[in-house]
Design an enzyme around this catalytic site. Structure first.
Site, short mmCIF file in Angstrom:
data_model
loop_
_atom_site.label_atom_id
_atom_site.label_comp_id
_atom_site.label_asym_id
_atom_site.label_seq_id
_atom_site.Cartn_x
_atom_site.Cartn_y
_atom_site.Cartn_z
N GLY A 89 0.76 -1.15 -0.06
CA GLY A 89 -0.01 -0.04 -0.06
C GLY A 89 0.71 1.20 -0.11
O GLY A 89 1.75 1.37 0.69
N TYR A 123 15.33 -0.59 9.51
CA TYR A 123 14.29 -0.02 8.66
C TYR A 123 12.98 0.23 9.35
O TYR A 123 12.35 -1.08 9.48
CB TYR A 123 14.39 -0.63 7.42
CG TYR A 123 13.57 -0.08 6.44
CD1 TYR A 123 13.38 1.14 6.23
CD2 TYR A 123 13.01 -1.01 5.35
CE1 TYR A 123 12.59 1.82 5.07
CE2 TYR A 123 12.10 -0.48 4.44
CZ TYR A 123 11.88 0.82 4.36
OH TYR A 123 11.02 1.39 3.36
N TYR A 174 10.32 -2.38 7.93
CA TYR A 174 10.52 -3.80 8.22
C TYR A 174 10.13 -3.95 9.71
O TYR A 174 11.07 -4.11 10.56
CB TYR A 174 11.82 -4.39 7.99
CG TYR A 174 11.81 -4.45 6.25
CD1 TYR A 174 10.86 -4.18 5.43
CD2 TYR A 174 13.24 -4.52 5.76
CE1 TYR A 174 10.81 -4.48 4.13
CE2 TYR A 174 13.34 -4.46 4.29
CZ TYR A 174 12.23 -4.66 3.47
OH TYR A 174 12.45 -4.51 2.11
#
Length: 534
Positions: free
Chosen positions: A178, A472, A475
């Site tokens: 998304g 990150y 993640y």
């Protein structure tokens, strides 16, 4: 009749069901649903916007965007209701009623949150699903596009490719991701060395804040505009749409995959890749995916590294470049394919390339059960270190494990780490991500797989960034720290995970949060907290 079937009757049934859980809970939830029903007075609208637990479509709407099926079990906490707004006022009403009646709001676009935070909460909550906010408008003349947060990367790429073959956008390769979550966490992809992150190319946005105001870049101010481009979703407000600057690409690009395993000297080739990949011309991106595969010896397993590349040019220019700069790879022309940039997204995303329509297929990438982690590597890992982590892929728990090594350098070296919330820029050779999966029937034994990836992560500590050990944001990994599920989270507590994702940018993010959402309405286990809240 439709109104009675899908609105009033479910509302009354939910109140009865909730009353069995206790008067306070039932009162709060019932008041929320009543509040929302009043604000969505149109009967035909209500049936398309509010999905309560006893609605026959509730489960299908809930599960439609759950990408990590670790969070779609009977034991997973479920929302009181799923709101699928058709227009901006529906979002404003949901914010108002959630605030008024003390329900947590989780915002979902593609459902790819690695820890399920866009659709799971341990406290009473509702989901605001942006599946109807998916418009893509491409302006090739000005090389810009507006894309709504509920659209997928595939829909954005398809919209661009339908208009031009010489413009692209530097974001991820998974077409089902998304836009809302990807952009708000930074967003990298196969053009990262040439153009940087998706967030680097956002030039305006439309956001609804905790007070229901609709803001653009000018009215929100540069501090908030800075924060939403990498500081995380479900934190500062709900971004409805993003204005992005498109980037030039050639009509023809070249891709290749070269596989090397333990029997083909993969350790030395991987070691060499670390010295080369971040220094290659910006037009060339070569990542490495590591998995366990069957060996040529019957009944045995080996570890394979797949060197996969995108080159912004033709094959005849690519071959001599790689043979000169990375001869150890042994690249041959038969390894290469020329195609359009949009087709290369499908290729590198391991999706079928029967047609570009596959970019629009929400099931083109199989849904799996997994746990993931990430790292940043600043110094080459020695061969002994590589041998160590490769050997862990031969363990039984790693049958569905993988590691991805994404080279940086290029444009990422040129952008200061405080330019946007995403700080992992100059000085990083590559980003490493690890993932372990398992079969649905092994859910009861998931602990041993999660234990494996935690051991793998522990092993890698010697070779990756330190003080902080960076990660990150997109993640997501709750192992590195989290906020309190309910109640106040201090700056000190949040900084445990915050500095890993954002380094010193975390301080500015907290200041912005304190300014725009001091009551901490938009929150989850890893959202930026204000300096204080009730």
């Amino acid at each position: 009749m439709k109104f009675l079937q899908y609105s009033v009757l479910p509302f009354l049934l939910v109140v009865v069901i909730l009353s069995l859980s206790g008067p306070t809970l039932a009162h709060s939830h019932g008041d929320f649903l009543h509040c929302l029903s009043l604000h969505l007075a149109n009967s035909s609208t209500i049936s398309k916007v509010i999905y309560m637990r006893n609605n026959p479509l509730y489960s299908s709407v809930l599960n439609a965007s759950i990408q990590n099926t670790r969070f779609s079990t009977p034991a997973t906490p479920k929302p009181l209701a799923i709101i699928t707004p058709l227009k901006t006022s529906h979002i404003q009403s949901t914010i108002y009623c959630s605030k008024k009646h003390g329900l947590q709001l989780r915002i979902r676009s593609g459902g790819h949150d690695f820890e399920g935070l866009s659709y799971v909460s341990e406290v009473p909550f509702v989901i605001l699903d942006l599946l109807n906010f998916r418009t893509v408008k491409v302006d090739t003349k000005n090389k810009v596009a507006w894309v709504q947060s509920g659209a997928t990367l595939g829909e954005l790429y398809y919209g661009i490719a339908a208009k031009t073959k010489t413009l692209a956008f530097p974001a991820g390769i998974c077409p089902t991701v998304g836009i809302g979550g990807h952009f708000s966490g930074g967003g990298y992809g196969i053009l990262v060395r040439k153009y940087g992150l998706a967030a680097d190319h956002i030039i305006d946005a439309q956001l609804i804040d905790a007070n229901g105001r609709i803001l653009d870049r000018k009215s929100m101010g540069e501090d908030l505009f800075w924060a939403i481009r990498g500081g995380g979703g479900n934190t500062f407000g709900i971004v409805l749409a993003w204005k992005i600057k498109l980037v030039p690409v050639p009509v023809v690009v070249t891709v290749f995959t070269v596989n090397k395993n333990l029997e083909q000297n993969v350790t030395k080739i991987l070691h060499r890749w670390q010295y080369i990949a971040h220094k290659l011309p910006d037009d060339l991106y070569v990542d490495v995916g590591i998995t366990k595969v069957s060996s040529s010896q019957a009944g045995k397993k080996t570890v394979q590294a797949a060197f996969t590349a995108l080159f912004l040019g033709g094959v005849d220019e690519l071959i001599p470049l790689v043979q000169e700069r990375f001869p150890e790879l042994g690249l041959a022309k038969e390894n290469c394919s020329e195609m359009s940039w949009a087709e290369s997204v499908l290729y590198l995303g391991r999706a079928p390339r029967t047609s570009l329509d596959m970019l629009l297929d929400k099931n083109v990438i199989p849904r799996t059960i997994f746990k993931a982690k990430s790292d940043y590597v600043k110094e080459p890992i020695p061969e002994s270190g590589i041998e160590g982590f490769l050997s862990m892929f031969l363990e039984k728990e790693a049958d569905f494990a993988s590691m991805l090594m994404v080279p940086f350098g290029g444009k990422m070296e040129e952008i200061p780490e405080n330019e946007l919330p995403y700080p992992h820029r100059a000085g990083n050779l590559f980003q490493a991500s690890y993932i372990v999966g398992w079969r649905k029937e092994e859910n009861a034994e998931s602990g041993k797989y999660i234990s494996w990836i935690r051991r793998f992560y522990s092993y890698m500590a010697t070779y990756v960034s330190k003080s902080p050990r960076e990660a990150y944001f997109n993640y997501r990994d709750l192992d590195i720290g989290s906020n309190n599920i309910s109640g106040y989270t201090s700056y000190q507590q949040a900084s445990i995970w915050g500095f890993k994702y954002f380094k010193n940018n975390f301080k500015r993010l907290v200041q912005v949060k304190t300014m725009v959402d001091p009551m901490n309405f938009f929150r989850n286990e890893q959202s930026i907290p204000p300096l204080s809240s009730p």
